[in-house]
Design a protein around this motif. Sequence first.
Motif, PDB file in Angstrom:
ATOM      1  N   ARG B  23      21.342  48.602  47.004  1.00  0.00           N
ATOM      2  CA  ARG B  23      20.621  49.011  48.163  1.00  0.00           C
ATOM      3  C   ARG B  23      19.089  48.597  47.899  1.00  0.00           C
ATOM      4  O   ARG B  23      18.440  48.217  48.892  1.00  0.00           O
ATOM      5  N   TYR B 204      30.493  61.966  63.060  1.00  0.00           N
ATOM      6  CA  TYR B 204      30.806  62.535  61.680  1.00  0.00           C
ATOM      7  C   TYR B 204      29.973  63.836  61.434  1.00  0.00           C
ATOM      8  O   TYR B 204      30.097  64.588  60.623  1.00  0.00           O
ATOM      9  N   ILE B 205      28.965  63.844  62.309  1.00  0.00           N
ATOM     10  CA  ILE B 205      28.361  65.531  62.444  1.00  0.00           C
ATOM     11  C   ILE B 205      29.395  66.516  62.756  1.00  0.00           C
ATOM     12  O   ILE B 205      29.537  67.630  62.420  1.00  0.00           O
ATOM     13  N   GLU B 222      23.948  64.770  55.877  1.00  0.00           N
ATOM     14  CA  GLU B 222      24.653  64.165  56.663  1.00  0.00           C
ATOM     15  C   GLU B 222      23.506  63.259  57.852  1.00  0.00           C
ATOM     16  O   GLU B 222      23.804  62.386  58.224  1.00  0.00           O
ATOM     17  N   PRO B 225      19.983  61.250  55.444  1.00  0.00           N
ATOM     18  CA  PRO B 225      20.020  59.906  54.946  1.00  0.00           C
ATOM     19  C   PRO B 225      20.091  58.773  55.977  1.00  0.00           C
ATOM     20  O   PRO B 225      19.992  57.561  55.711  1.00  0.00           O
ATOM     21  N   ASN B 226      20.687  59.183  57.238  1.00  0.00           N
ATOM     22  CA  ASN B 226      20.865  58.095  58.198  1.00  0.00           C
ATOM     23  C   ASN B 226      19.639  57.985  59.128  1.00  0.00           C
ATOM     24  O   ASN B 226      19.561  56.993  59.790  1.00  0.00           O
ATOM     25  N   ARG B 228      16.863  57.574  57.224  1.00  0.00           N
ATOM     26  CA  ARG B 228      15.688  56.996  56.213  1.00  0.00           C
ATOM     27  C   ARG B 228      14.942  55.625  56.773  1.00  0.00           C
ATOM     28  O   ARG B 228      13.917  55.685  56.634  1.00  0.00           O
TER      29      ARG B 228
ATOM     30  N   ASN C 466      29.820  58.691  58.274  1.00  0.00           N
ATOM     31  CA  ASN C 466      28.797  58.799  57.782  1.00  0.00           C
ATOM     32  C   ASN C 466      28.439  57.385  57.235  1.00  0.00           C
ATOM     33  O   ASN C 466      28.723  56.904  56.290  1.00  0.00           O
ATOM     34  N   PRO C 467      27.332  56.631  58.059  1.00  0.00           N
ATOM     35  CA  PRO C 467      27.078  55.294  57.350  1.00  0.00           C
ATOM     36  C   PRO C 467      26.325  55.282  55.756  1.00  0.00           C
ATOM     37  O   PRO C 467      26.555  54.125  55.150  1.00  0.00           O
ATOM     38  N   SER C 468      26.173  56.600  55.405  1.00  0.00           N
ATOM     39  CA  SER C 468      25.317  56.535  54.292  1.00  0.00           C
ATOM     40  C   SER C 468      26.412  56.797  52.998  1.00  0.00           C
ATOM     41  O   SER C 468      25.820  56.597  51.732  1.00  0.00           O
ATOM     42  N   PHE C 469      27.190  56.972  53.222  1.00  0.00           N
ATOM     43  CA  PHE C 469      28.266  57.561  52.094  1.00  0.00           C
ATOM     44  C   PHE C 469      29.380  56.590  51.818  1.00  0.00           C
ATOM     45  O   PHE C 469      29.943  56.232  52.813  1.00  0.00           O
TER      46      PHE C 469
END
Lengths: 433, 311, 703
Positions: B23, B204-205, B222, B225-226, B228, C466-469
């Motif tokens: 990352r 996903y939420i 949840e 992080p998205n 960020r 979830n795109p972060s995990f």
Amino acid sequence: MAKFIVRRILLLLLTMVLVSMAVFLITESSPGNVARNVLGAFVTPEQEASFLAQVGLDKPVYVRYFYWLFGSEWSATRKVGLPLKRVTTQDGFQEWWAVRDDGALVRWKLDGEDLYAIGRLQSVGVDTKYKNNEKWQTDASGKSEFWGVDDANHVVRWEKGTDKEVWTFITGTGWKKSSGGAIEYIPLKKGFIRGDPGVSFRTGRPVSDSIWTRLRNSLFLAGTAFVIVMPLALILGILAGLKEGSFRDRALSIGGMMFSVTPEFATGIFLILIVAVWLGWLPGATVIGEKAPWERLDMVILPVLTLTLIELGYILRITRASMVEVMKSPYIRTAYLKGLPYWRIVFKHALRNALMAPITVIMLHVNWLMGGIVIVEVVFGYPGLGKYLLDSAMFKDINALEAGAMILVSVAVLTQLFADIIYTFLNPRIRYA
Amino acid sequence: MATAEQATAPIKVEEAKPGIFRRIWAGLSIIFASKIAVVGLTIVLFWIIVAIFAPLFTQYTPLEQDWKAPNQGPSASHILGTDELGRDLWSRLIYGARVVLVLMPITENFWIPGGTAIWGVVIALIVGATLGLMGGYYGGWIDEIIMRLLDAMMAVPIILLYMIIMAALGASAVNVVIAITIVGTPGIARLVRSLTLDIRTREYIRAAETRGENPWHIMFFEILPNARGPIIIDAMLRVGYAIFAMGTLGFLGLGIPPPSPDWGSMVAKGREFILTGSPYAALWPSVAIASLVVGLNLLADGLREESMRYQ
Amino acid sequence: MQNSSASANNIVLDVDNVQINYETRKGDVEAIQGVSFKVREGETVGLVGESGCGKSTIAFGIVNFLGPNGKIVEGSIRFQGDELVGRSEEDLKKLRGDRISMVFQDPMQALNPSVKLGEQLAEVLTCHRDISQQEAWEKCIQMLKRVNMPDVENVMQRYSHQISGGQQQRVVIAMAMLNNPALIIMDEPTTALDVTVEAAVLDLLDELKHDFNAANIFITHNLGVVARVSDYLCVMYAGQMVESGPLTEIFHDPRHPYTMGLLACVPRLGDSKLESLLHPIRGRVPPPAERSKTECIFAPRCEYVTEDCRKARPGFAQISSEHVARCIYATEIQDRALTKKRKKVPEAQELAEAPKEDLLSFEHLKVYYPQESNSVVSLFGMGEKKFVKAVDDVSVRVAKGRTLGIVGESGCGKSSLVKGLIGLEPVTDGDVQFMGIDTTKPVTERDTKLIKEMQMVFQNPDSTLNPSFTVGSQIARPIRRFKTAPRNQVKDEVIKLLKAVRLPPTFYDRLPRQLSGGEKQRVGIARALASRPDLIICDEPVSALDVSVQAAVINLLLEIQQVFGSSMIFIAHDLSVVRFFSDDIAVMYLGQIVEIGPADAIYEPPYHPYTEALLSAVPIPDPDVKQKEIRLSGNVPSALDPPSGCRFHTRCPRRHEMLPDGGKICEKDTPPWQDSQRGHRILCHIPIEELAKIDPVIHKADA
């Protein structure tokens, strides 16, 4: 729409109340005190106490807030027992008087043990002074006291036999010691909501006298900058946004960014150095005294230019971003594929949608603009509202600070309301929702 | 029916490297893909490095006075000149950068790592992100209250807020942080709220909700992080604003009190001598602030542009 | 109308061996290559293929509107005999909107939100011909009337957001027809619309085709739609045209393995999981940069692939005068053996026996949303509160191990129903029993044991993870949360689940963006399975996937149901998929169930009039099938203020003819539930015997 405006106005009122309370509380709790600021560092404790009592600063903060907001004559009237009236003299001063049953105006004065009334018949305009000892009210313990209007716009409580010493501070002259002082003072004012913001501690004059001139000067500065910036920034922003990624776009948007993020004082310093010091074309400071700024336009150019540069870059970038987005939208593609001429696509289809965002953002930006004005006024010594406000804040001149703060808050919230209304008219999606 | 081999056979997927390094590398490669981001990064790094290693870059301390040489122009002994007390401008400048970027004075002798501007933004981020997440995720009356509060805060002219805060609390680095926090919070909260409103509609939420997850887990693990990417870019811009604000406060006499070298107060002091022929004391700190803020904005702009292309 | 036989050979557009490249930072990328087709007057050429096949690129290439980085590098495009490639922008501008016009997928986006519709229409005329504003305006009104737009004068003065999606698309079509163009390019014009609206728009396009005699190019991914509208078909795969020819010939006698795969992987309306099987095409469409230039582009996914396929890109093989296929085995493909194994057809399953005990039942379920009023009074919390009645009095049972399908158009309340069920929306009223436990509470107040038994599979592969995990951590989360496996075995359990959804263990460390749509959907299924739920709710699980991938996911879900024995609720708007997948089906309209029963019974008379309309609107991927034309008038009424009596009465095509008094009763009284047989029930005033007499909607023409 109606709901919306009502909501906004409620928000405005709420914000004003909150801000005014915050200003009061914060000024209250902050270190340092007004007396020292007004009177200088060498004041004696008695002088300070006397001063504080006269300007009403010995009262608890909520009482002062109430007096400031709604005026003090309500409670004062009850104490005096006669209606109170504010009159403006021929010299332009404002005086408070009690109104006698026969319609004559009356004030009082304590001299030793004796109470004198000064009566003025409005029709005659000549004052008559007479002994008025029957007004003393004696309580069970034998103390005599009287609530009346004194000659410096207070309602005061005199107590027979005390004859306190009073220290009066006259700005520019110094201390004057006199007798006939009172136990308690209520400075008379109509209160902010009735258009009387009170007297400035710093200048000793009513705030409303000077604040309008200052506001006018600031509006002149901001207005001139606005009139220059708006068309220029919108046109340049549209030109930049039409061709994303072109050299023109890069140059305009990076240049605009540099101007918009450089603090005003830095831009101001650069301009003074270049234009005033090295080239010597224009004066580097605004020394206009009581004159109106448009009488010395040469001194206004640099402050206006400073404001223009910072706002120009900001609005340019917003307009550009909005234009870029609109030019990528499917309905512009549709317009191209309808075979419309380029200018028609830009003017008919892109422009209106592209201007929606900047116009609202510009209005929201007024909030920032005000900060810029304060700095520019300080950099160039321009006698505007911002500088007045800053000086008042440093001085803890509560009445002036509150008045200025309320003006700023109203301007900020009203421009937001204005922005929302404009947006509604530009955007049919909201208009017909 | 599809078998495992069928499902994946023709697909070449980049091999997964260990998460964090990949990352960071991805982030750096975005920066290096954009010219303006590289220019911005260079300027910002320049200031960070001279700030960290300030004592190595100058032989003077920022407070050392030379009565014989006040208001000098650049010379061999003072590369940027001196101020009205004969203090070396270069050393004041780089020690000033320290206060902004690297160290924050709590008291005169107690400093903590992390510059004043950085702390202001970090605290504003924490408060703003929490408010924004709560407003955006819960909606309803919680959102209503938070938004009305923020509206009211935004309706107060920023300069007035500065004046009130600084007049009330007095000038100190901690109070500058408080001022930056209060001014920055509404903007961050609004940004995070709008991102949250978008992200919370993602499936996903809903998946997390159908698992009965705790709202705080959903908000911070949840959703956040998205969000960020935009938050990082916004934070960079905000560090720029914070430096801008510090300069403004210092210039108005509301900033970090002397003897700490503060760029804004340096300009304010130096301004008095411009018209008497000694422009350097005002010029250099103005250049310093302008360059650092411009650098941060270039970096953020380049990043934003690249990351949009990246998507 | 012109004489069609005389114009049949009149070629309007001749695309010959066109290649289009896009410039990227990594050099030129081939977007489409080797595309050739002809379009004649009064004919429609359908371009079909999955997403990423370059269909739209062709459309934009024809009018040379490829953006700054796209260019035609090879081939020729002749429009009415004139070469278009290399023409100046000025020349093309004269053609666009005048001789060649386009219709796009999303009408809401294609119309300018802040310009009145009338102006947007009229400018097409005024900028291409010398015509007065007044005259243009009148022509626009005529054209809007022609596309069956109600209240035309009014619409001209409106903005795009004030009319419905179907009406917006009519405006866009009217706009395209205004100059009577020689060529109309339609890019997925009905994809964003509901099935009944889509049917009406397709009818309109058909009429217009006959009236205006223009040449049409119709781009779509939907084989059913293309079968309805096209005369010729071009099948696109990964930027190449792999097969083209007359519609019926391709449907009856496909010669390219990709075309064959496409036709085999969609369920036909009426197919059921009990007697048939879907054949997915393995893998996915390679992105442009990864396409091989030295072998057949389809080779990695082909079931007939041999070593010869990997030697060079094949050219076209001539099958008949107009039918070509890009495959070295095209002429003999029907006789060739598969080189890769297909899964065997499962043994015929028992027809579902008598319903077992209920797993889930809900009675009189209501989910209302409060609607914020716009008046000043409401600011102070006063004023009347209004409710959107998203689900109004719905009763359903789901038996253990069975699948309930719920169909209905957008806004019918199927999603709200599920949200209420799973506890994401507060249930306004009603009784829900799940395994005998009351389940009306919101999810936050439910017991974890209850929560773990009810899980969901979602629609959109791009937002389901979830795109972060990493994939692994997302599947592990429910395992940890519900403690379905001991702490130290979580990873093993995740890998087991990955295997169950046919993904290799290496996916454990992947991030969602490294996965294709089908793979993401599989991970989503694995995550739902992780808590071993008794009920899996699938909310349109395949509707966002390409058809070839759809089949694989449907098969996977079926297999999982057999292995894990879960019950399922399957929501979809695609009637063929629902029919294929479900044991029982409920049809919803405006917050209510109007018909419910065993899947096969729903698709045969007696129908509820709404079901009948839905079935007649479904585009069927078979040119031989004839459907009755039953079209609904008007828009779906607002759920804020639903119609009185029967909610469907405002649009019902049957009540006037089949009920005495023109169906007055439908406006007043709530209709009764009428039982047919095997638990098949219809909510309608029309007697069930009458409904049973109606002809079936679908006829298969004898070959």
